[in-house]
Design a protein around this motif. Structure first.
Motif, PDB file in Angstrom:
ATOM      1  N   LEU A   3       0.828  -1.213   0.000  1.00 41.70           N
ATOM      2  CA  LEU A   3       0.000   0.000   0.000  1.00 41.70           C
ATOM      3  C   LEU A   3       0.858   1.256   0.000  1.00 41.70           C
ATOM      4  N   CYS A   4       1.944   1.237   0.760  1.00 40.41           N
ATOM      5  CA  CYS A   4       2.837   2.408   0.799  1.00 40.41           C
ATOM      6  C   CYS A   4       3.479   2.661  -0.558  1.00 40.41           C
ATOM      7  N   MET A   5       3.917   1.591  -1.209  1.00 38.83           N
ATOM      8  CA  MET A   5       4.533   1.741  -2.527  1.00 38.83           C
ATOM      9  C   MET A   5       3.531   2.277  -3.554  1.00 38.83           C
ATOM     10  N   TRP A   6       2.298   1.806  -3.485  1.00 42.19           N
ATOM     11  CA  TRP A   6       1.280   2.324  -4.403  1.00 42.19           C
ATOM     12  C   TRP A   6       1.094   3.831  -4.200  1.00 42.19           C
ATOM     13  N   PHE A   7       1.087   4.286  -2.948  1.00 45.06           N
ATOM     14  CA  PHE A   7       0.888   5.708  -2.677  1.00 45.06           C
ATOM     15  C   PHE A   7       2.059   6.531  -3.201  1.00 45.06           C
ATOM     16  N   ILE A   8       3.299   6.092  -2.913  1.00 48.89           N
ATOM     17  CA  ILE A   8       4.472   6.860  -3.346  1.00 48.89           C
ATOM     18  C   ILE A   8       4.511   6.960  -4.868  1.00 48.89           C
TER      19      ILE A   8
END
Length: 540
Positions: A363-368
């Motif tokens: 999820l963090c990678m998708w946001f960045i």
């Protein structure tokens, strides 16, 4: 039983969880400090003004300089790949302890050669020294997890192997911060860049000295015809008398497993290679390699080596600022590793942590990636101020670190250190360590090209791999928490995978109850073994 309670495979005396087993694991983990530091300090050292001036980087064309820097970094990883394979040879002929002696000396030699570099001699000594240093860390990365897993009580094996990961993070923390320190406090002279290279010798020296104190793995000694010495070490390590039912039972487990593999595989240097013909052995080698593929597929080494690029893309500029944010990244990893080590790995388990880490990290990678796609890589840099979106991206970067560190950072090492049988453990760990360094090299070597061609898509790529890792672990990787090393074959043969641990633990507890009913304390122990152990234990 609560979620955070230790889960024992059988009743375990409190004496088993003694200082000796923790101290032995900690001393061996100086190797991890050595590895972590050497992996972390080189990137920012290459950016120090004194280093670029000493070796006249300004005279290189951009492509030539990029090739030189890539060579300085990658020869270390290449050396580590071959060192991890060489460790199988040294482990077979020398044992775990003497192998650590050997690889610490190789590393010290390599670090010493690096210190001979200067503007007159050129950068050759650094490259040659990093090859040797890589050979040393590759061998140590193979040997330490095996050594610790073989001396550990099952209920705290994850915690003890986790000390190795903690050492890696402590070394990395020093490596991330040392160049920030020398760059802000020392003038741009030769000493500024020489100090980070010299600090490599400290953890390597501590490992070398510590090897004089630690004992050889009792399982390796028993398996290699040194039964009396192995029993002495086992009694010393468990802090129990040889008549204790726990020692009797553990020796019985070791003997039974060695007898079985002597019949099925046989003893000898080449026998584990013959065992690779067996599908069940091939399967575990495959699982070990895939765990490290997904570990590197999380993006960790892209971030380790290119964190300044990552932070620059979200609005953080300046050399010292880049060093500072990278240093904070190291602090977050170290703090969370301590929490993972003390509370999570042996209580929450391996599988559950891998699930949580992969889901949250994805999820963090998708946001960045989405932020960089929408705002653009240079957003906020013209004014020198970060946008609210940039601040959020920094937050998610550190949140990704919080998800990754207690899961995919150290857990693949723990699982690989415990899932192989006695005859293939050294070869299996060699394969696992080689896989780690191979995928480490692939990711770090091609990340610049990926950023150039894919831009924000790099983050989506890593996010997608983390989702795939959840599916992989759920269907293929059983929970190894609290399972004795000698019962791993039974664990990996059980179906369904997601409930194999519970099924086997129930069986082991029933078998233990039957064993204790049918055997008076000490009745099945060899009297000679008892006398040897008792004499040694009482003299310590």
């Amino acid at each position: 039983m609560t979620l955070l309670a230790l889960k024992e495979d059988r009743p375990t005396p409190k004496e088993v969880y003694n200082w000796r087993v923790y101290a032995s694991a900690a001393v061996a983990s100086f190797a991890a400090c050595m590895i972590g530091y050497d992996s972390a300090f080189i990137g920012t050292t290459l950016a120090l003004p004194s280093f670029t001036k000493e070796f006249d980087f300004a005279s290189y064309t951009p492509s030539s300089l990029a090739l030189l820097q890539a060579n300085i970094v990658s020869v270390y990883q290449a050396g580590a790949f071959f060192g991890s394979l060489l460790a199988y040879v040294t482990s077979y002929f020398l044992g775990r302890r003497k192998s650590l002696f050997f690889f610490s000396l190789v590393f010290i030699l390599g670090a010493g050669i690096m210190l001979a570099a200067n503007g007159t001699r050129g950068i050759g000594p650094i490259i040659a020294g990093r090859v040797l240093a890589g050979l040393g860390v590759g061998g140590a990365s193979n040997m330490v997890p095996i050594y610790i897993s073989e001396l550990s009580p099952p209920a705290v094996r994850g915690r003890l192997v986790g000390i190795y990961e903690l050492g890696w993070q402590i070394g990395g923390l020093v490596g991330f911060w040392i160049n920030y320190g020398v760059n802000t406090t020392l003038p741009a002279t030769k000493s500024q860049w020489l100090i980070p290279f010299a600090v490599q010798l400290i953890p390597a020296g501590l490992l070398f000295l510590g090897c004089f104190w630690i004992r050889e793995s009792p399982r390796w000694l028993i398996a290699n015809g040194k039964r009396q010495e192995g029993l002495e070490v086992l009694c010393w390590m468990r802090n129990l008398k040889p008549t204790d039912i726990y020692v009797i039972e553990e020796v019985q487990f070791i003997d039974a497993e060695l007898d079985r593999y002597s019949k099925e595989v046989g003893k000898g240097f080449w026998k584990p290679f013959h065992a690779l013909k067996q599908p069940k052995v091939q399967w575990r080698f495959f699982l070990g390699g895939m765990l490290f593929l997904f570990q590197n597929g999380s993006g960790i080494n892209a971030i380790n080596y290119y964190s300044p690029t990552v932070f620059k893309s979200i609005g953080i500029t300046g050399t010292n600022t880049g060093f500072l944010t990278t240093g904070i990244f190291g602090v977050v990893k170290t703090v969370i590793t301590v929490i993972w080590l003390l509370y999570l790995v042996d209580r929450v388990g391996r599988r559950r942590m891998l699930f949580i880490g992969a889901a949250g990290g994805s999820l963090c990678m998708w946001f960045i990636g989405a932020y960089i796609k929408i705002a653009g890589p240079a957003s906020g840099q013209a004014s020198g101020k970060m946008t609210p979106g940039g601040i959020a991206a920094v937050f998610f970067f550190y949140l990704w670190t919080a998800f990754y560190t207690p899961s995919w950072n150290g857990t693949p090492w723990v699982i690989n250190s415990e899932m192989f049988d006695p005859n293939t453990r050294s070869l299996g760990q060699a394969s696992a360590a080689a896989n780690n360094w191979f995928w480490n090299f692939i990711i770090s070597r091609f990340t610049p090209q990926m950023f150039l061609k894919m831009e924000y898509g790099v983050y989506f790529f890593f996010a997608s791999l983390m989702i795939l890792s959840i599916i992989f672990v759920w269907f293929l990787v059983p929970e190894t928490k609290s399972i004795p090393l000698e019962a791993m074959d039974r664990l990996f043969a059980m179906k369904p995978v997601h409930s194999a641990n519970k099924l086997l633990m129930d069986q082991l507890q029933q078998e233990d109850e039957e064993f204790r009913r049918n055997n008076l304390e000490g009745s099945s122990a060899d009297e000679k073994d008892k006398a040897v152990c008792l004499e040694r234990v009482e003299s310590v």
